[in-house]
Design an enzyme around this catalytic site. Structure first.
Site, short mmCIF file in Angstrom:
data_model
loop_
_atom_site.label_atom_id
_atom_site.label_comp_id
_atom_site.label_asym_id
_atom_site.label_seq_id
_atom_site.Cartn_x
_atom_site.Cartn_y
_atom_site.Cartn_z
N PRO A 2 0.83 -1.20 0.00
CG PRO A 2 -0.84 -1.59 1.58
CD PRO A 2 0.48 -2.12 1.10
CD GLU A 3 2.79 2.82 -4.54
OE1 GLU A 3 2.87 4.00 -4.95
OE2 GLU A 3 2.96 1.83 -5.28
CG HIS A 93 -3.35 -15.42 7.20
ND1 HIS A 93 -2.16 -16.10 7.19
CD2 HIS A 93 -4.14 -16.01 6.27
CE1 HIS A 93 -2.21 -17.07 6.29
NE2 HIS A 93 -3.40 -17.04 5.72
NE ARG A 112 3.56 -11.52 0.28
CZ ARG A 112 4.20 -11.25 -0.85
NH1 ARG A 112 5.39 -10.68 -0.80
NH2 ARG A 112 3.67 -11.52 -2.02
#
Length: 275
Positions: A2-3, A93, A112
């Site tokens: 995400p930017e 997760h 991740r």
């Protein structure tokens, strides 16, 4: 990852869900995610009894303000926040759970496990890393073409590599750098310190315009990004060069090529962006 536009969208949507909610209990199942303090039990105890007051953003970081603390959260590649009923099944997760007095839960999931959290006394968060290491905010009025020129003029790196450096400008990532460089007609491998005044002016305008339009569209959902309410961004429908390898350039018709610059996949029109 995400930017700036995606994190800004999460900031806005998440704020609607958690503001004025009080934390009753915090559960951390992946301790490596918490960087400050280095004691997860301390992290949890500091947060319990605190009320969410507001959410801000600095570059790609969320800053979640509580009564006495600021929680600096980096989503990295796959991180996301969501509100759930406390009795809903917990995803494998899910690594941080904030049980709220309302009976709901704020959950942080990260496939991740790359996301990070730093907890600081409110008011000190910008004096400490990671926030203290960030460059200027590209959507603020103080980010002028002169500032951009100053940030780029002293480096011999490729302009794309320089723009991806969060110490140069905060919040830019691979997608929007490719888009901005294409719109400005600047080759990503051109040495940043050799950009002309005209190129700097065009690049400055394209950075601001690209990011502003992406924020309005809720960001880009290229892989798994969703906002705080589980909704996808829509700016990917407006991308003109990123991810379009082999397709004709919408300006000149030349085939878009994909190379690697600074270790990142890079999309360029060989006719519109001459090195």
């Amino acid at each position: 990852m995400p930017e700036l536009p995606e994190v800004e969208t999460v900031k806005r949507t998440l704020g609607e869900l958690i503001t004025d909610e009080t934390i009753e209990k915090v559960t951390v199942t992946w301790p490596k995610m918490v960087k400050v303090p280095d004691d997860v039990q301390q992290f949890s105890s500091f947060l319990e009894g605190q009320t969410f007051r507001s959410i801000n953003r600095r570059g790609k970081f969320l800053i979640i303000y509580l009564d006495d603390y600021a929680l600096v959260s980096h989503l990295r590649m796959e991180g996301r926040y969501g509100i759930f009923n406390a009795d809903e099944e917990v995803s494998p997760h899910t690594h941080v759970r904030f049980l709220l007095k309302s009976g709901k839960e704020l959950r942080y999931t990260d496939v991740r496990k790359f996301g990070t959290m730093h907890l600081f006394p409110a008011g000190t968060e910008k004096d400490n890393r990671p926030l203290s290491a960030l460059g200027p905010e590209p959507l603020e009025a103080s980010f002028t073409a002169e500032v951009l020129h100053k940030r780029l003029s002293k480096t011999t790196r490729a302009v794309k590599t320089a723009l991806l450096d969060q110490a140069v400008i905060a919040g830019l990532g691979n997608i929007y750098v490719d888009e901005a460089l294409f719109e400005a007609g600047v080759h990503p491998e051109k040495q940043a310190g050799l950009l002309t005044s005209a190129e700097i002016e065009r690049l400055h305008r394209s950075i601001k315009r690209t990011l502003s339009e992406a924020v309005e569209a809720g960001g880009s959902s290229i892989k798994s990004y969703v906002n705080g309410q589980g909704e996808m961004g829509m700016f990917q429908q407006k991308l003109v060069i990123y991810g379009r390898k082999g397709e004709p350039c919408r300006t000149c018709g030349e085939s878009i090529i994909r190379t690697v610059v600074g270790g990142r996949g890079t999309h360029t029109c060989p006719r519109c962006q001459v090195k």
